[in-house]
Design a protein around this motif. Structure first.
Motif, short mmCIF file in Angstrom:
data_model
loop_
_atom_site.label_atom_id
_atom_site.label_comp_id
_atom_site.label_asym_id
_atom_site.label_seq_id
_atom_site.Cartn_x
_atom_site.Cartn_y
_atom_site.Cartn_z
N PHE A 286 0.86 -1.21 0.00
CA PHE A 286 0.00 0.00 0.00
C PHE A 286 0.89 1.25 0.00
N ASP A 287 0.28 2.40 -0.17
CA ASP A 287 1.05 3.64 -0.07
C ASP A 287 1.60 3.75 1.34
N PRO A 288 2.82 4.30 1.51
CA PRO A 288 3.42 4.34 2.83
C PRO A 288 2.48 4.93 3.88
N SER A 289 2.38 4.25 5.02
CA SER A 289 1.54 4.77 6.12
C SER A 289 2.09 4.19 7.41
N GLU A 290 1.48 4.57 8.49
CA GLU A 290 1.98 4.09 9.79
C GLU A 290 1.79 2.60 9.97
N ALA A 291 0.87 2.02 9.20
CA ALA A 291 0.61 0.58 9.32
C ALA A 291 1.76 -0.27 8.78
N ALA A 292 2.64 0.36 7.98
CA ALA A 292 3.68 -0.43 7.31
C ALA A 292 4.72 -0.96 8.30
N GLN A 293 5.07 -2.24 8.12
CA GLN A 293 6.18 -2.79 8.91
C GLN A 293 7.49 -2.53 8.18
N LEU A 294 7.42 -2.58 6.85
CA LEU A 294 8.59 -2.32 6.03
C LEU A 294 8.22 -1.27 4.99
N THR A 295 9.22 -0.50 4.56
CA THR A 295 8.97 0.41 3.44
C THR A 295 10.04 0.18 2.38
N GLY A 296 9.69 0.51 1.14
CA GLY A 296 10.66 0.28 0.08
C GLY A 296 10.18 0.86 -1.23
N THR A 297 10.90 0.49 -2.29
CA THR A 297 10.62 1.03 -3.63
C THR A 297 10.37 -0.13 -4.59
N VAL A 298 9.34 0.01 -5.42
CA VAL A 298 9.04 -1.03 -6.40
C VAL A 298 10.11 -0.98 -7.50
N THR A 299 10.73 -2.16 -7.77
CA THR A 299 11.78 -2.19 -8.80
C THR A 299 11.33 -2.96 -10.04
N SER A 300 10.23 -3.69 -9.93
CA SER A 300 9.71 -4.42 -11.09
C SER A 300 8.24 -4.67 -10.86
N SER A 301 7.45 -4.59 -11.93
CA SER A 301 6.01 -4.80 -11.78
C SER A 301 5.50 -5.44 -13.07
N ILE A 302 5.03 -6.68 -12.96
CA ILE A 302 4.62 -7.43 -14.16
C ILE A 302 3.19 -7.91 -13.98
N PHE A 303 2.36 -7.73 -15.01
CA PHE A 303 0.98 -8.23 -14.96
C PHE A 303 0.98 -9.71 -15.29
N LYS A 304 0.39 -10.52 -14.41
CA LYS A 304 0.45 -11.97 -14.57
C LYS A 304 -0.90 -12.57 -14.93
N GLY A 305 -1.79 -11.79 -15.50
CA GLY A 305 -3.09 -12.34 -15.91
C GLY A 305 -4.16 -12.01 -14.90
N VAL A 306 -3.95 -12.38 -13.63
CA VAL A 306 -4.94 -12.07 -12.60
C VAL A 306 -4.38 -11.01 -11.64
N HIS A 307 -3.12 -11.21 -11.27
CA HIS A 307 -2.53 -10.27 -10.30
C HIS A 307 -1.27 -9.63 -10.91
N TYR A 308 -0.73 -8.68 -10.19
CA TYR A 308 0.56 -8.10 -10.54
C TYR A 308 1.62 -8.71 -9.64
N GLU A 309 2.75 -9.00 -10.25
CA GLU A 309 3.87 -9.52 -9.45
C GLU A 309 4.91 -8.42 -9.38
N MET A 310 5.21 -7.99 -8.15
CA MET A 310 6.11 -6.83 -8.00
C MET A 310 7.31 -7.18 -7.13
N LEU A 311 8.44 -6.61 -7.44
CA LEU A 311 9.61 -6.75 -6.57
C LEU A 311 9.79 -5.43 -5.84
N VAL A 312 9.98 -5.53 -4.53
CA VAL A 312 10.16 -4.32 -3.72
C VAL A 312 11.52 -4.39 -3.04
N GLN A 313 12.32 -3.35 -3.24
CA GLN A 313 13.60 -3.26 -2.54
C GLN A 313 13.36 -2.50 -1.25
N THR A 314 13.55 -3.14 -0.11
CA THR A 314 13.21 -2.46 1.14
C THR A 314 14.36 -1.54 1.57
#
Ligand code: ATP
Length: 464
Positions: A286-314
Motif C-alpha cells: 500500500f502507499d506508505p503509512s503508519e501501518a507499514a512494517q517495512l517500506t521500500g521502492t518497487v523495482t519491477s512490476s509485471i501483470f500476470k493475468g490475474v494479479h501483478y507480481e512486484m519486486l520491492v527493494q526495502t
C-alpha cells in the motif's frame, strides 16, 4: 492409516548404482484408491522409486509390499500394477485395438471378452471409434490415451504413471490433467504419478510426496505442502516464495528482513537461527503509512493475468516479491505488512558446512578429498581425526575451475532476499553450501576455494 487401507508400502528402501546412492531410506505408504504424486527436480530419484514399485529395478535394501504381499523381488509381470511411460511405447505396426488388446491376447482370453474390455477401456479414455486407426496417425495426446487404455485394460490394482504428459503441449497437458483426474475417480484404482511439474502435482493429487536428492522431504495434501512447507527446499519448489534468513527472538517473535515481526510459531528456543517463508500473495502492499512494517521502492512490476507480481527493494536492503491485484508502478514508494499467521518459520537444516577430515601437518587439514591450508590446526598431531566447520559466507566460487582447490557443479540455488544460498555438489560427491551475491546458474561448473583462516577445526577426540 489402518494397515488394511494401505495398498503400497515402501519401507526403508534404498537404491545404489555402484557408489551412488539414488534412494536413501525411503518410507512411503499409499492408501487404496489414492492419487499420489511423487514430485521433485530432475535426478532426485522419483523415476527410480516408481521403477522399484513397478519391478523394472530391484531395491538394494528395504521391502516393498503391494496389498500386503512382499513383492520386493517379484518380476514386473507378476505384480498387480501397470505402467504408463512418458514415451507412449505403443506398437507402431498395430492399430489402436490391437495395441490395447495385446496383453489380453497373450493371456489367451476369449475374443468376445477382449472385444468387450477394449471397448470399455477406449470409452474410459474418450477414444471410442478409434479402434481401427493406426497409432502413428494419432496426435501425441491421443497416443497417450491409447497408452493409458492399454494399461487399464488389464484392470491393475495400481496404475503407475511416469511423467505421462511431459511430451504434450501446454493446452493438451491441461486438458489431459482434467481427464486423468476424472479417470481416476471413475476407475477407483490407485494412481502413483511421477512429475517434476509442481502445478500438475497440486492440480491432480490427493497426496504429494516431495523428493530431493534421493530423500523424501515432505508428504502431505497439496494444501499442506503449499501452506506449511517443512523446509526451504519444499517452499522454494512449490509455488513462489520469499525465503529469508531470520532468528526467533523468543516464542511468537521473529526477526527477518531487518525488522521484528509477531508470528504464531513457538518452541524454537531464544535467538535461534531459522528460515522464514512468506508467500508473495501474503504480503500487503500500500502507499506508505503508519501501518507499514517495512517500506521500500518497487523495482519491477509485471501483470500476470490475474494479479501483478512486484519486486520491492526495502530500505533495509532486502528484495521481496509481492503479488497484488493493484499495480504499483516501478519507482513507487510503498509500505508492506505481513500478518503473524502468514509468516512460516522453519528450523534451519544446517547453520554452517561441516565435514569429516584429518590434520595432515601443522598448517594443513584434509577434507573433501583435498589438502587445505589451515590456520587453526591447534598443533594436533598428523592423522588426528577432526570435524571441520566452514561458514557459508566463507566459501568462494571461481568461474575458472582451475582457480579452485576443488571443483564442483551448482545444483540448487535459493534466493534469500539479499543473497543467494547455493548447494554445490563437489566432484568428491559431497555437497558444500555457499552464500554469495554473485549470480550463478544451475549446472554451472565452478572452482571452490576456502581461505586458511575460514576453516575451524574441532578435535573429534577431545573437543566434542
Ligand atoms: P528425471 O526427472 O530427470 O528422470 P528423476 O528424479 O526421475 O529425474 P531418476 O531417473 O530416478 O531421477 O535418477 C536418479 C539418479 O540416478 C540420477 O542421477 C540418475 O543419473 C541415476 N540413475 C538412474 N538410473 C541409473 C542406472 N541404471 N545406473 C546408474 N545411475 C542411474
Amino acid at each position: 492409516m489402518q494397515k488394511s487401507d494401505c495398498i503400497i508400502s515402501v519401507e526403508h528402501v534404498s537404491k545404489h548404482f555402484g557408489e551412488k546412492t539414488v534412494l536413501d531410506d525411503v518410507n512411503l505408504y499409499v492408501r487404496k484408491g489414492e492419487f499420489v504424486t511423487i514430485l521433485g527436480p530432475s535426478g532426485c530419484g522419483k523415476t527410480t522409486l516408481l521403477r522399484l514399485i513397478a519391478g523394472f529395478q530391484t531395491a538394494s535394501e528395504g521391502v516393498i509390499t503391494i496389498s500386503g504381499k512382499d513383492i520386493t523381488q517379484t518380476p514386473p509381470h507378476l505384480r498387480p500394477v501397470n505402467t504408463v511411460f512418458q514415451k507412449y511405447a505403443l506398437f507402431p505396426h498395430l492399430n489402436v485395438f490391437n495395441n490395447i488388446a495385446f496383453g489380453l491376447k497373450l493371456k489367451k482370453m476369449p475374443a468376445a471378452t477382449i472385444e468387450k474390455k477394449v471397448t470399455q477401456a477406449l470409452r474410459m479414455v474418450g477414444m471410442t471409434d478409434y479402434e481401427d486407426r493406426h497409432v502413428d496417425s494419432l496426435s501425441g495426446g491421443q497416443q497417450q490415451r491409447v497408452a493409458i487404455a492399454r494399461a487399464i485394460v488389464n484392470e491393475p490394482e495400481v496404475l503407475l504413471l511416469d511423467e505421462p504428459l511431459a511430451a504434450l503441449d501446454l493446452k493438451m497437458r491441461k486438458d489431459m490433467q482434467m481427464e486423468l483426474k476424472e479417470m481416476h475417480k471413475n476407475l477407483g484404482i490407485t494412481f502413483v504419478y511421477v512429475t517434476h511439474d509442481q502445478e500438475e502435482a497440486l492440480t491432480l493429487s490427493d497426496t504429494i510426496v516431495v523428493m530431493s536428492e534421493g530423500k523424501i522431504q515432505q508428504i502431505g495434501t497439496p494444501i499442506d505442502i503449499y501452506n506449511e512447507p517443512i523446509n526451504s527446499f519444499v517452499a522454494d519448489f512449490i509455488g513462489e516464495s520469499n525465503i529469508l534468513n531470520g532468528w526467533m527472538i523468543k516464542d511468537k517473535l521473529v526477526s527477518f528482513a531487518g525488522h521484528e515481526f509477531e508470528c504464531v510459531d513457538k518452541g524454537f528456543g531464544e535467538n535461534a537461527k531459522v528460515d522464514v517463508v512468506v508467500r508473495p500473495e501474503d504480503i500487503y502492499i500500500f502507499d506508505p503509512s503508519e501501518a507499514a512494517q517495512l517500506t521500500g521502492t518497487v523495482t519491477s512490476s509485471i501483470f500476470k493475468g490475474v494479479h501483478y507480481e512486484m519486486l520491492v527493494q526495502t530500505k533495509e536492503g532486502y528484495e521481496l516479491m509481492v503479488q497484488d491485484y493493484h499495480c504499483f508502478e516501478v519507482g513507487h514508494e510503498v509500505g508492506l505488512l505481513v500478518k503473524p499467521f502468514d509468516i512460516h518459520v522453519m528450523k534451519k537444516e544446517r547453520t554452517c558446512n561441516t565435514f569429516e577430515g584429518k590434520v595432515t601437518d601443522e598448517n594443513h587439514v584434509e577434507f573433501l578429498g583435498c589438502s587445505f591450508e589451515c590456520s587453526d590446526t591447534k598443533g594436533l598431531a598428523p592423522d588426528t581425526p577432526v570435524t571441520v566447520e566452514v561458514d557459508f559466507d566463507n566459501v568462494v566460487l571461481e568461474d575458472n575451475e582451475e582457480d579452485g582447490k576443488l571443483t564442483g557443479e551448482v545444483k540448487f540455488i535459493l534466493y534469500k532476499g539479499n543473497h543467494y544460498h547455493l548447494t554445490v555438489l563437489t566432484d568428491w560427491d559431497e555437497n558444500i553450501f555457499v552464500n554469495t551475491n554473485d549470480v550463478w546458474d544451475d549446472g554451472d561448473r565452478v572452482g571452490i576455494t576456502i581461505a586458511p583462516d575460514a576453516i575451524r577445526v574441532i578435535n573429534q577426540l577431545v573437543d566434542k
